[in-house]
Design a protein around this motif. Structure first.
Motif, mmCIF file in Angstrom:
data_model
loop_
_atom_site.group_PDB
_atom_site.id
_atom_site.type_symbol
_atom_site.label_atom_id
_atom_site.label_comp_id
_atom_site.label_asym_id
_atom_site.label_seq_id
_atom_site.Cartn_x
_atom_site.Cartn_y
_atom_site.Cartn_z
ATOM 1 N N VAL A 95 62.179 -70.828 97.506
ATOM 2 C CA VAL A 95 63.300 -70.077 98.062
ATOM 3 C C VAL A 95 64.591 -70.854 97.909
ATOM 4 O O VAL A 95 65.631 -70.303 97.526
ATOM 5 N N THR A 96 64.568 -72.147 98.231
ATOM 6 C CA THR A 96 65.693 -73.042 97.988
ATOM 7 C C THR A 96 65.128 -74.309 97.370
ATOM 8 O O THR A 96 63.914 -74.463 97.238
ATOM 9 N N ASP A 97 65.996 -75.238 97.029
ATOM 10 C CA ASP A 97 65.516 -76.489 96.449
ATOM 11 C C ASP A 97 64.613 -77.248 97.402
ATOM 12 O O ASP A 97 63.712 -77.966 96.982
ATOM 13 N N GLY A 98 64.841 -77.080 98.705
ATOM 14 C CA GLY A 98 64.067 -77.849 99.665
ATOM 15 C C GLY A 98 63.006 -77.078 100.417
ATOM 16 O O GLY A 98 62.247 -77.659 101.195
ATOM 17 N N VAL A 99 62.923 -75.753 100.193
ATOM 18 C CA VAL A 99 61.985 -74.941 100.955
ATOM 19 C C VAL A 99 61.230 -73.991 100.035
ATOM 20 O O VAL A 99 61.838 -73.234 99.270
ATOM 21 N N SER A 100 59.924 -74.030 100.108
ATOM 22 C CA SER A 100 59.069 -73.086 99.389
ATOM 23 C C SER A 100 58.348 -72.205 100.400
ATOM 24 O O SER A 100 58.168 -72.578 101.554
ATOM 25 N N CYS A 101 57.937 -71.037 99.960
ATOM 26 C CA CYS A 101 57.233 -70.095 100.823
ATOM 27 C C CYS A 101 55.826 -69.878 100.279
ATOM 28 O O CYS A 101 55.651 -69.616 99.080
ATOM 29 N N LEU A 102 54.842 -70.023 101.135
ATOM 30 C CA LEU A 102 53.449 -69.808 100.765
ATOM 31 C C LEU A 102 53.082 -68.372 101.098
ATOM 32 O O LEU A 102 52.969 -68.001 102.267
ATOM 33 N N GLU A 103 52.921 -67.543 100.083
ATOM 34 C CA GLU A 103 52.661 -66.120 100.269
ATOM 35 C C GLU A 103 51.161 -65.874 100.407
ATOM 36 O O GLU A 103 50.412 -66.000 99.444
ATOM 37 N N GLY A 253 56.320 -79.872 90.629
ATOM 38 C CA GLY A 253 57.268 -80.983 90.631
ATOM 39 C C GLY A 253 58.088 -81.077 91.899
ATOM 40 O O GLY A 253 59.017 -81.883 91.991
ATOM 41 N N THR A 254 57.762 -80.266 92.907
ATOM 42 C CA THR A 254 58.471 -80.327 94.176
ATOM 43 C C THR A 254 58.140 -81.611 94.916
ATOM 44 O O THR A 254 58.981 -82.179 95.623
ATOM 45 N N LEU A 255 56.906 -82.088 94.757
ATOM 46 C CA LEU A 255 56.450 -83.312 95.384
ATOM 47 C C LEU A 255 55.888 -84.260 94.339
ATOM 48 O O LEU A 255 55.447 -83.834 93.270
ATOM 49 N N VAL A 256 55.892 -85.537 94.668
ATOM 50 C CA VAL A 256 55.117 -86.516 93.906
ATOM 51 C C VAL A 256 53.895 -86.854 94.748
ATOM 52 O O VAL A 256 53.913 -86.660 95.971
ATOM 53 N N LYS A 260 55.365 -86.719 101.628
ATOM 54 C CA LYS A 260 55.165 -85.851 102.779
ATOM 55 C C LYS A 260 56.025 -84.592 102.698
ATOM 56 O O LYS A 260 57.127 -84.608 102.145
ATOM 57 N N PHE A 261 55.473 -83.524 103.261
ATOM 58 C CA PHE A 261 56.218 -82.281 103.389
ATOM 59 C C PHE A 261 55.888 -81.673 104.738
ATOM 60 O O PHE A 261 54.809 -81.902 105.301
ATOM 61 N N ASN A 262 56.821 -80.924 105.285
ATOM 62 C CA ASN A 262 56.627 -80.289 106.584
ATOM 63 C C ASN A 262 56.174 -78.849 106.397
ATOM 64 O O ASN A 262 56.540 -78.197 105.426
ATOM 65 N N VAL A 263 55.389 -78.360 107.336
ATOM 66 C CA VAL A 263 54.844 -77.008 107.262
ATOM 67 C C VAL A 263 55.239 -76.233 108.517
ATOM 68 O O VAL A 263 55.039 -76.716 109.629
ATOM 69 N N CYS A 264 55.804 -75.047 108.318
ATOM 70 C CA CYS A 264 56.163 -74.190 109.440
ATOM 71 C C CYS A 264 55.323 -72.922 109.409
ATOM 72 O O CYS A 264 55.295 -72.206 108.404
ATOM 73 N N VAL A 265 54.640 -72.644 110.519
ATOM 74 C CA VAL A 265 53.697 -71.537 110.586
ATOM 75 C C VAL A 265 54.061 -70.604 111.742
ATOM 76 O O VAL A 265 54.157 -71.052 112.883
ATOM 77 N N PRO A 266 54.237 -69.307 111.463
ATOM 78 C CA PRO A 266 54.382 -68.353 112.575
ATOM 79 C C PRO A 266 53.012 -68.114 113.182
ATOM 80 O O PRO A 266 52.073 -67.744 112.482
ATOM 81 N N PRO A 420 60.846 -82.028 102.092
ATOM 82 C CA PRO A 420 60.499 -80.697 101.570
ATOM 83 C C PRO A 420 59.723 -79.896 102.609
ATOM 84 O O PRO A 420 58.920 -80.453 103.371
ATOM 85 N N GLY A 421 59.984 -78.602 102.623
ATOM 86 C CA GLY A 421 59.345 -77.753 103.622
ATOM 87 C C GLY A 421 58.541 -76.624 103.004
ATOM 88 O O GLY A 421 58.893 -76.106 101.937
ATOM 89 N N LEU A 422 57.480 -76.250 103.686
ATOM 90 C CA LEU A 422 56.649 -75.108 103.291
ATOM 91 C C LEU A 422 56.630 -74.133 104.460
ATOM 92 O O LEU A 422 56.126 -74.450 105.535
ATOM 93 N N VAL A 423 57.207 -72.953 104.235
ATOM 94 C CA VAL A 423 57.179 -71.898 105.245
ATOM 95 C C VAL A 423 56.052 -70.940 104.891
ATOM 96 O O VAL A 423 55.944 -70.490 103.747
ATOM 97 N N VAL A 424 55.223 -70.633 105.856
ATOM 98 C CA VAL A 424 54.057 -69.792 105.609
ATOM 99 C C VAL A 424 54.421 -68.333 105.856
ATOM 100 O O VAL A 424 54.873 -67.960 106.939
ATOM 101 N N SER A 425 54.214 -67.502 104.828
ATOM 102 C CA SER A 425 54.493 -66.068 104.914
ATOM 103 C C SER A 425 53.182 -65.339 105.130
ATOM 104 O O SER A 425 52.288 -65.386 104.287
ATOM 105 N N THR A 426 53.078 -64.640 106.260
ATOM 106 C CA THR A 426 51.780 -64.122 106.681
ATOM 107 C C THR A 426 51.556 -62.637 106.433
ATOM 108 O O THR A 426 50.429 -62.152 106.602
ATOM 109 N N ALA A 427 52.584 -61.887 106.050
ATOM 110 C CA ALA A 427 52.386 -60.446 105.840
ATOM 111 C C ALA A 427 53.431 -59.905 104.880
ATOM 112 O O ALA A 427 54.551 -60.425 104.784
ATOM 113 N N SER A 428 53.076 -58.849 104.194
ATOM 114 C CA SER A 428 54.021 -58.167 103.309
ATOM 115 C C SER A 428 55.092 -57.477 104.138
ATOM 116 O O SER A 428 54.798 -56.873 105.180
#
Length: 496
Positions: A95-103, A253-256, A260-266, A420-428
């Protein structure tokens, strides 16, 4: 590997027994006696694997009752391209350089519950054979929206099983409700409950602890099990997608390696973020686990204070799958962090049952504060976040994912942590058209499933096929029960 109850700590059962039983007889949740440790070499090996192969690699470490060939067969069936609309199964979206979304919503019901509930029926069916169980199994499910449909779809017409789903009347979205009440299959049942999700969940737990009912069902050739995340067979497949996401972040290539990366979960019932905690404990280099709540912020308050208190108003929100005040899977975390083990957990759960609250000791509080960070997001901010992510990044998200995006932004602002952050996407987003359309500035002109077409036209995105076809399906289930009538619905289900 053996599994122990969070309220016993002495009795040990096999993986197959834990999956068949679902809930321990003492009311506790089965949890692994130890967690496997994955080395850097293990992650490197998984980088070039398909998702199905990664699933086998991870689950094999927990399921020594199952041969690798069995698990491979299950993974191919559960995560086949005929069920998932992305070959990656759980793709990453930068989504941004520092945040990806796990669909996690590319499966047959467009929600993250598919990731586990396409696998659980295979694990359960095989476990029944391995344990020599001759009775049929009735799967009971309480759902806040997405688990119900995913479980119904997963267990539809599976031999030796029947499934009955309870959901809160007026407590799920219209699309979620239609997905359930139009469910096909000879062995399925759906009933709404007058009350909220916690009422439905409490009712299901009471049914499981009803000794007289268990004897009655056994005489008829049935026993009870669960497809809720209290079943270890639900939690384990969820660990897989966090391991897989780390491998994909490396490949992109987001991580080596080791970064470490942070994970945000609803989260509402805590099972999803618990799975991330297990992945972290196994060696995935997750930094902070960010717990995102909606207005029903019992988990946020607990993580920030150490006090779990369900004695508070219940709110129906734009993110209904998180409208929960009793987060069952938190018990597994408490068992893992409490020095007093099962005895300490029993005291917490007894206090919760008797008074609606408990407070963990200082040692547990400190451990939680080092592992987790928590924030909440009300409906107004949810709408604003959907609008902002769409406007700024051209990325359409549902209300649950919006809660996570907002809380993760809040986390970064308050802590200054730019890892780097990973935001978890839980629904369409197409499951919540009536909320998403106004948020992106479109006034709906229709209602019900017609909104799916409206959102598709407004966003220029094709909806998932299973949702697009929803409007043409006949309604099969219209039953409604009071909280004290759920047992009768179980008996009626078996008389059909």
């Amino acid at each position: 590997m053996r599994y122990i109850s969070t309220r016993d700590g002495v009795l040990r059962v096999s993986a197959q027994d834990a999956i068949v039983r679902g809930l321990a007889e003492d009311g506790g949740l089965y949890t692994p006696e130890v967690l496997p440790n994955f080395t850097a070499h293990a992650f490197e090996s998984m980088r070039d694997m398909a998702y199905q192969q990664r699933a086998v690699f991870v689950m094999n470490a927990f399921l020594d009752d199952f041969a690798a060939g069995e698990l491979s067969s299950f993974a191919e069936k559960a995560y086949g391209t005929d069920k998932f609309d992305s070959p990656a199964i759980a793709p990453l979206r930068r989504v941004t350089d520092g945040v990806s979304c796990l669909e996690l919503w590319h499966g047959p019901t467009s929600a993250f519950k598919d990731m586990a509930l396409q696998m659980l029926p295979h694990l359960l069916s095989a476990s029944l054979v391995k344990t020599g169980e001759e009775r049929s199994v009735l799967i009971l499910v309480a759902t806040s929206g997405d688990t119900g449909k995913a479980a119904l779809e997963g267990f539809r017409d599976v031999d030796g099983t029947a499934i009955l789903v309870f959901y809160p009347k007026d407590g799920v979205s219209r699309v979620q409700e239609l997905q359930m009440v139009t469910q096909e299959g000879k062995n399925v049942g759906v009933c709404s409950v007058r009350g909220n999700f916690d009422d439905a969940q409490t009712g299901v737990k009471a049914i499981f602890s009803d000794v007289s009912l268990r004897k009655t069902l056994s005489k008829r050739g049935w026993f009870l099990s669960s497809a809720n995340s209290i079943n270890w067979g639900r939690v384990l497949p969820q660990i897989v997608y966090y391991v897989s996401a780390y491998c994909d972040l490396l490949n992109q290539g987001t991580l080596v390696p080791g970064e470490k990366f942070n994970v945000c979960v609803p989260t509402g019932n805590f099972g999803n973020i618990l799975s991330a905690y297990y992945a972290k404990s196994m060696g995935v280099p997750i930094g902070r686990l960010v717990c995102a709540s909606n207005r029903n912020d019992v988990l946020t308050d607990f993580i920030n204070t150490g006090v779990y208190d369900r004695n508070r108003p219940f709110y129906n929100t734009l993110s209904p799958s998180m409208d929960i005040l009793v987060s069952s899977n938190l018990e597994r975390l408490l068992y893992g962090l409490s020095e007093g083990g099962a005895e300490e957990v029993r005291e917490y759960m007894s206090s919760l049952a008797e008074t609606g609250r408990y407070e963990v000791d200082e040692t547990v509080k400190k451990k939680i504060s080092r592992l987790f960070w928590a924030g909440s997001c009300d409906d107004a901010l949810t709408r604003e976040t959907i609008a902002a992510v769409w406007k700024e990044h051209g990325y359409l998200i549902d209300p649950h994912t919006a809660v996570a995006f907002h809380v993760f932004k809040q986390y970064r602002k308050e802590t200054g942590d730019t890892a780097p952050g990973l935001v978890v996407s839980t629904a369409s987003p197409f499951k919540f058209c009536d909320s998403v359309l106004p948020a992106i500035g479109v006034s709906p002109v229709s209602s019900g499933t017609d909104l799916i077409g409206e959102l598709s036209a407004a966003a220029g995105i094709a909806p998932p096929k299973n949702l697009a076809a929803l409007g043409s399906k006949p309604v099969r289930f219209t039953g409604v029960t009071e909280k004290d009538g759920m047992t009768r619905e179980v008996l009626k289900m078996l008389e059909r």
